[in-house]
Write a protein that holds these residues in place. Structure first.
Motif, PDB file in Angstrom:
ATOM      1  N   TYR A  45       0.805  -1.222   0.000  1.00  0.00           N
ATOM      2  CA  TYR A  45       0.000   0.000   0.000  1.00  0.00           C
ATOM      3  C   TYR A  45       0.839   1.275   0.000  1.00  0.00           C
ATOM      4  O   TYR A  45       1.929   1.317   0.565  1.00  0.00           O
ATOM      5  CB  TYR A  45      -0.922   0.022   1.230  1.00  0.00           C
ATOM      6  N   TRP A  47       0.398   5.735   0.505  1.00  0.00           N
ATOM      7  CA  TRP A  47      -0.466   6.811   0.984  1.00  0.00           C
ATOM      8  C   TRP A  47      -0.007   8.122   0.371  1.00  0.00           C
ATOM      9  O   TRP A  47       1.198   8.392   0.305  1.00  0.00           O
ATOM     10  CB  TRP A  47      -0.389   6.921   2.505  1.00  0.00           C
ATOM     11  N   ASP A  51      -3.446  11.694   2.615  1.00  0.00           N
ATOM     12  CA  ASP A  51      -3.660  10.484   3.398  1.00  0.00           C
ATOM     13  C   ASP A  51      -4.634   9.511   2.738  1.00  0.00           C
ATOM     14  O   ASP A  51      -5.259   8.690   3.406  1.00  0.00           O
ATOM     15  CB  ASP A  51      -4.111  10.829   4.827  1.00  0.00           C
ATOM     16  N   ARG A  52      -4.739   9.586   1.423  1.00  0.00           N
ATOM     17  CA  ARG A  52      -5.537   8.580   0.701  1.00  0.00           C
ATOM     18  C   ARG A  52      -4.674   7.349   0.471  1.00  0.00           C
ATOM     19  O   ARG A  52      -3.493   7.452   0.145  1.00  0.00           O
ATOM     20  CB  ARG A  52      -6.002   9.139  -0.647  1.00  0.00           C
ATOM     21  N   LYS A  53      -5.289   6.177   0.599  1.00  0.00           N
ATOM     22  CA  LYS A  53      -4.564   4.901   0.523  1.00  0.00           C
ATOM     23  C   LYS A  53      -4.787   4.250  -0.849  1.00  0.00           C
ATOM     24  O   LYS A  53      -5.901   4.275  -1.367  1.00  0.00           O
ATOM     25  CB  LYS A  53      -5.103   4.002   1.639  1.00  0.00           C
TER      26      LYS A  53
END
Ligand SMILES: *Cc1c(COP(=O)(O)O)cnc(C)c1O
Length: 461
Positions: A45, A47, A51-53
């Motif tokens: 993952y 970011w 702070d969007r994943k």
């Protein structure tokens, strides 16, 4: 951390637009839109600065094979920097990380490969290939055997020699490429060029293009054939089963060196350590980079077979090298990366479990009304979008529909790349089955949304 660690997205975008020129990018268009700032990563993952994943379906740029956040690699680089941050290997000198890494590469590559020349990237590896194969034949008294044959739509990097070896027309158009004595033959892309034949018949035909070109040029003029076991950046073009055996036969029959560009395929991408093993390719040289360090630090290399090493030894000085050939911190990171792959059996686990699962999920997309063909091997996949199934007719405006699909995917939290009319996937090898489920749920949703956009007349193509 720099002073911008807590800066807002807008501040970062503004500075980026003012000062940072991006690779393969239309600067004006990007700056109008605003760049996405990636701030941290862990596992599979990423970011961004809002702070969007995102699930990273591309392993960075085909390279983060062991996933993000692997402390073993960071520690190895840090400790090496404290011990010896830099020294060269020009002055009849060496250092432990380069020595240990070269021995480790000999251990994980097929038996005939026992020596490696280090450089900083895949492009530099292929520049080295050009110098090396010409030097090899000159050392054996054949200085005119210097043409290198490659393929249309191949990708071998972006330096002058790398881009020349590559077969990307838009790259050749900028900068007067290719350089002299590089030739290109057709690519083994069955869906685009061979759909009215069986894949097996087409594979042989595509390979015969090599023999025809060698005969036109004269085998005494041709030094080498270079190819990716599976073309990556060109669109994950998995060759028909008949292709590589025929290429192999032709290279041996005409005494042409075979260079496998393993920059993407190497270090587990095809679910074997090297693409050459997956396709039973008996190469003379291999270019490596990307997965060699899982991208944690930049490093590449050319691995040479005993035959090539012996030829080069007859040639005296090889007038070639880079300041950062075998850089200690990069070598230490690569070594730690390979040790991690061996200890955790990352390639073997992918081969046994997750890669077959990835391929199964990928193939389920073939029934989608927008999908013309599925291609894949190991942890590589391509979803070819197509306006008139079951024909292979392309969209009139190449890439327009795939770009919309890519943007939907990004919006939905998945990094999936668009290459012409195909969607490309190459996630970290450590991706789990539940993460593969998540990846394909988002990919499917994004293709559905693209299909709906087309039906609603929202895409110009
Ligand atoms: C990425 C790539 C290269 C170039 O590597 P860089 O590290 O970007 O210079 C060369 N060959 C292949 C097959 C690649 O995918």
């Amino acid at each position: 951390m720099g002073s911008l660690h807590n800066a807002s997205t807008e501040q970062l975008q503004e500075l980026d637009a003012l000062h940072h020129l991006h690779p393969f990018t239309d600067t004006r268009a990007l700056n109008k839109k605003g760049v996405r700032v990636i701030k941290r990563a862990d596992g599979v993952y990423l970011w961004d600065s809002n702070d969007r994943k995102f699930l990273d379906g591309m392993a960075g740029l085909w390279c983060v094979n062991v996933g993000y956040g692997r402390k073993e690699i960071m520690d190895a680089a840090y400790q090496q920097m404290q011990q010896l941050p830099y020294y060269n290997s020009f002055f009849q000198t060496s250092h432990p990380p380069a020595i240990e890494l070269s021995a480790r590469i000999a251990e994980v590559t097929p038996a005939k490969f026992n020596r490696v020349f280090f450089c900083g990237s895949g492009s530099e590896a292929n520049d080295t290939v050009v110098r090396m194969v010409r030097h090899y034949w000159a050392a054996l008294g054949k200085p005119d055997k210097k043409v290198i044959i490659s393929r249309e739509n191949a990708y071998h990097g972006s330096t002058m020699a790398g881009a020349s070896l590559g077969g990307m027309k838009p790259m050749h158009a900028q900068g007067g490429l290719p350089i002299a004595d590089i030739e290109h033959i057709m690519q083994p892309h069955w869906f685009l060029h061979g759909i009215d034949q069986s894949p097996e018949a087409f594979g042989k035909q595509a390979a015969m293009a090599l023999e025809q070109r060698i005969q036109q040029l004269g085998a005494d003029k041709v030094a080498a054939f270079i190819a990716e076991p599976v073309q990556g950046a060109g669109g994950v073009i998995v060759p028909p089963s008949t292709y590589w055996p025929e290429i192999q036969r032709i290279c041996k029959a005409h005494d042409i060196l075979l260079v496998a560009d393993e920059v993407i395929c190497g270090f587990g991408r095809t679910a074997r350590w090297f693409g050459s093993e997956t396709y039973d390719i008996d190469a003379d040289l291999m270019a490596i980079a990307k997965g060699l360090s899982s991208g944690y630090l930049p490093i590449g290399g050319v691995v040479v077979s005993d035959r090539v090493a012996e030829g080069l030894e007859q040639g005296g000085d090889f007038n070639h090298g880079y300041t950062y050939s075998g850089h200690p911190a990069c070598a230490a990171a690569a070594l730690a990366n390979i040790e991690l792959m061996q200890r955790e059996r990352i390639v073997e686990n992918a081969a046994e479990k997750t890669a077959p699962y990835f391929q199964q999920k990928l193939s389920e997309l073939s029934d989608h009304p927008l999908v013309g063909q599925i291609r894949g091997v190991g942890m590589l996949g391509a979803i070819q979008l197509c306006p008139e199934k079951p024909s292979n007719k392309p969209f009139a405006k190449s890439g327009a529909v795939a770009t919309v699909c890519r943007d939907h995917a990004m919006h939905n939290g998945l990094v999936m790349r668009a290459v012409d009319d195909a969607m490309i996937l190459s996630p970290p090898l450590v991706i789990s089955e539940s993460e593969i489920d998540e990846l394909f749920a988002i990919a499917t949703e994004s293709i559905d949304q693209t299909y709906k956009d087309l039906e609603d007349g929202k895409i110009e193509f």
